[in-house]
Design a protein around this motif. Structure first.
Motif, mmCIF file in Angstrom:
data_model
loop_
_atom_site.group_PDB
_atom_site.id
_atom_site.type_symbol
_atom_site.label_atom_id
_atom_site.label_comp_id
_atom_site.label_asym_id
_atom_site.label_seq_id
_atom_site.Cartn_x
_atom_site.Cartn_y
_atom_site.Cartn_z
ATOM 1 N N VAL A 1 6.013 5.626 12.185
ATOM 2 C CA VAL A 1 5.631 4.748 11.074
ATOM 3 C C VAL A 1 4.953 5.610 10.015
ATOM 4 O O VAL A 1 3.832 6.093 10.210
ATOM 5 C CB VAL A 1 4.687 3.626 11.538
ATOM 6 C CG1 VAL A 1 4.287 2.750 10.352
ATOM 7 C CG2 VAL A 1 5.338 2.788 12.628
ATOM 8 N N ASP A 2 5.638 5.835 8.903
ATOM 9 C CA ASP A 2 5.061 6.620 7.820
ATOM 10 C C ASP A 2 4.170 5.731 6.955
ATOM 11 O O ASP A 2 4.393 4.521 6.837
ATOM 12 C CB ASP A 2 6.157 7.247 6.974
ATOM 13 C CG ASP A 2 6.889 8.355 7.725
ATOM 14 O OD1 ASP A 2 6.217 9.140 8.419
ATOM 15 O OD2 ASP A 2 8.130 8.430 7.633
ATOM 16 N N ALA A 3 3.163 6.357 6.339
ATOM 17 C CA ALA A 3 2.184 5.574 5.585
ATOM 18 C C ALA A 3 1.665 6.362 4.397
ATOM 19 O O ALA A 3 1.698 7.593 4.372
ATOM 20 C CB ALA A 3 1.021 5.170 6.489
ATOM 21 N N CYS A 4 1.174 5.617 3.429
ATOM 22 C CA CYS A 4 0.535 6.194 2.254
ATOM 23 C C CYS A 4 -0.687 5.342 1.941
ATOM 24 O O CYS A 4 -0.582 4.113 1.861
ATOM 25 C CB CYS A 4 1.494 6.210 1.069
ATOM 26 S SG CYS A 4 0.786 6.851 -0.467
ATOM 27 N N THR A 5 -1.860 5.975 1.793
ATOM 28 C CA THR A 5 -3.080 5.235 1.505
ATOM 29 C C THR A 5 -3.727 5.718 0.219
ATOM 30 O O THR A 5 -3.503 6.838 -0.236
ATOM 31 C CB THR A 5 -4.105 5.366 2.650
ATOM 32 O OG1 THR A 5 -4.542 6.722 2.735
ATOM 33 C CG2 THR A 5 -3.508 4.936 3.972
ATOM 34 N N LYS A 6 -4.565 4.849 -0.344
ATOM 35 C CA LYS A 6 -5.297 5.172 -1.573
ATOM 36 C C LYS A 6 -6.623 4.435 -1.549
ATOM 37 O O LYS A 6 -6.675 3.250 -1.190
ATOM 38 C CB LYS A 6 -4.480 4.754 -2.798
ATOM 39 C CG LYS A 6 -5.169 4.984 -4.123
ATOM 40 C CD LYS A 6 -4.212 4.756 -5.300
ATOM 41 C CE LYS A 6 -3.708 3.348 -5.360
ATOM 42 N NZ LYS A 6 -2.839 3.121 -6.562
ATOM 43 N N ILE A 7 -7.715 5.134 -1.904
ATOM 44 C CA ILE A 7 -9.047 4.539 -1.916
ATOM 45 C C ILE A 7 -9.661 4.725 -3.297
ATOM 46 O O ILE A 7 -9.607 5.817 -3.863
ATOM 47 C CB ILE A 7 -9.967 5.184 -0.866
ATOM 48 C CG1 ILE A 7 -9.345 5.120 0.529
ATOM 49 C CG2 ILE A 7 -11.327 4.487 -0.858
ATOM 50 C CD1 ILE A 7 -10.130 5.877 1.570
ATOM 51 N N VAL A 8 -10.248 3.662 -3.828
ATOM 52 C CA VAL A 8 -10.898 3.717 -5.139
ATOM 53 C C VAL A 8 -12.263 3.041 -5.023
ATOM 54 O O VAL A 8 -12.372 1.936 -4.487
ATOM 55 C CB VAL A 8 -10.062 3.001 -6.220
ATOM 56 C CG1 VAL A 8 -10.816 2.998 -7.548
ATOM 57 C CG2 VAL A 8 -8.701 3.666 -6.379
ATOM 58 N N LYS A 9 -13.301 3.705 -5.524
ATOM 59 C CA LYS A 9 -14.627 3.100 -5.597
ATOM 60 C C LYS A 9 -14.924 2.816 -7.063
ATOM 61 O O LYS A 9 -14.858 3.710 -7.905
ATOM 62 C CB LYS A 9 -15.691 4.036 -5.026
ATOM 63 C CG LYS A 9 -17.096 3.443 -5.092
ATOM 64 C CD LYS A 9 -18.129 4.403 -4.564
ATOM 65 C CE LYS A 9 -19.533 3.827 -4.690
ATOM 66 N NZ LYS A 9 -20.575 4.772 -4.234
ATOM 67 N N ARG A 10 -15.262 1.552 -7.332
ATOM 68 C CA ARG A 10 -15.492 1.164 -8.716
ATOM 69 C C ARG A 10 -16.512 0.035 -8.767
ATOM 70 O O ARG A 10 -16.330 -1.001 -8.120
ATOM 71 C CB ARG A 10 -14.184 0.717 -9.368
ATOM 72 C CG ARG A 10 -14.290 0.354 -10.848
ATOM 73 C CD ARG A 10 -12.953 -0.123 -11.388
ATOM 74 N NE ARG A 10 -11.928 0.884 -11.220
ATOM 75 C CZ ARG A 10 -10.614 0.632 -11.349
ATOM 76 N NH1 ARG A 10 -10.196 -0.581 -11.626
ATOM 77 N NH2 ARG A 10 -9.739 1.604 -11.175
#
Length: 208
Positions: A131-140
């Motif tokens: 299972v391939d995955a892509c993540t992204k995290i943003v603090k705002r």
């Protein structure tokens, strides 16, 4: 019972930029049921999208929560204790089901079997890592927002027919080990204590 349609798209094998562009045109679903809110009052903001192609089931979760925790890094570890999203699906009228659980680091756990935990098993590491995955995290502005795309190979499920078929599933967000633990679902659950392993409360998903 909640219901949704799983739209059919072109295979986008590991092309997450193209997947993001494609998902920009698809509808969102909300994970907003807090069945145990009297015990666990915090409910993060969670949405998801789902689609499928000839080879894959694609999932996209978008989460806004107070705390983001990613501790587990190996397949089949206790990812539900981290900031975690989950997908449970049954192809045999809720007799058995798969549980896909992925934390913010894209560490995965996959289980299969009936509700009886003594008969359930974890899939092998090779299957989990397929299972391939892509993540992204943003603090705002004090909030932490993260997204994850999952590309689940249909070969994990064996010989299943999809086109025009209706199956059963539920979608979740949890964080058992966070400062404010929470258990949120797409389709409502009626049970005295937190338990996602209740296929009788799964909703319906129909594949285009």
């Amino acid at each position: 019972m909640n219901k949704l349609t799983v739209e059919k798209i072109t295979d986008l094998d590991n092309d997450f930029k193209a997947l993001e562009e494609t998902f920009a045109t698809l509808s969102w679903n909300v994970i907003a049921e807090c069945p145990w809110q009297s015990m666990y009052p915090y409910c993060p903001e969670v949405r998801f999208q789902i689609a499928h192609s000839d080879k894959f089931i694609y999932l996209h979760y978008a989460v806004t929560e107070e705390f983001v925790k990613g501790q587990y890094i190996r397949p089949n570890e206790n990812v539900w204790e981290d900031s975690c999203v989950e997908f449970f699906v049954s192809f045999d009228q809720k007799q058995t089901y798969y549980n896909f659980e992925f934390n913010v680091l894209a560490t995965g756990l996959i289980g299969y079997g009936p509700t009886d935990k003594s008969l359930r098993k974890r899939l092998d590491i090779e299957s989990v890592e397929s299972v391939d995955a892509c993540t992204k995290i943003v603090k705002r502005k004090g909030e932490k927002r993260w997204e994850i795309f999952l590309q689940i190979p249909k070969q994990i499920f064996g010989n299943i027919s999809y086109s025009g078929k209706t199956y059963h599933a539920n979608f979740y967000k949890c964080g058992d080990g966070l400062p404010r633990p929470h258990f949120v679902s797409w389709s409502a659950i009626k049970n005295d204590k937190p338990n996602f392993h209740l296929p009788e409360f799964f909703g319906e998903i129909t594949f285009e």
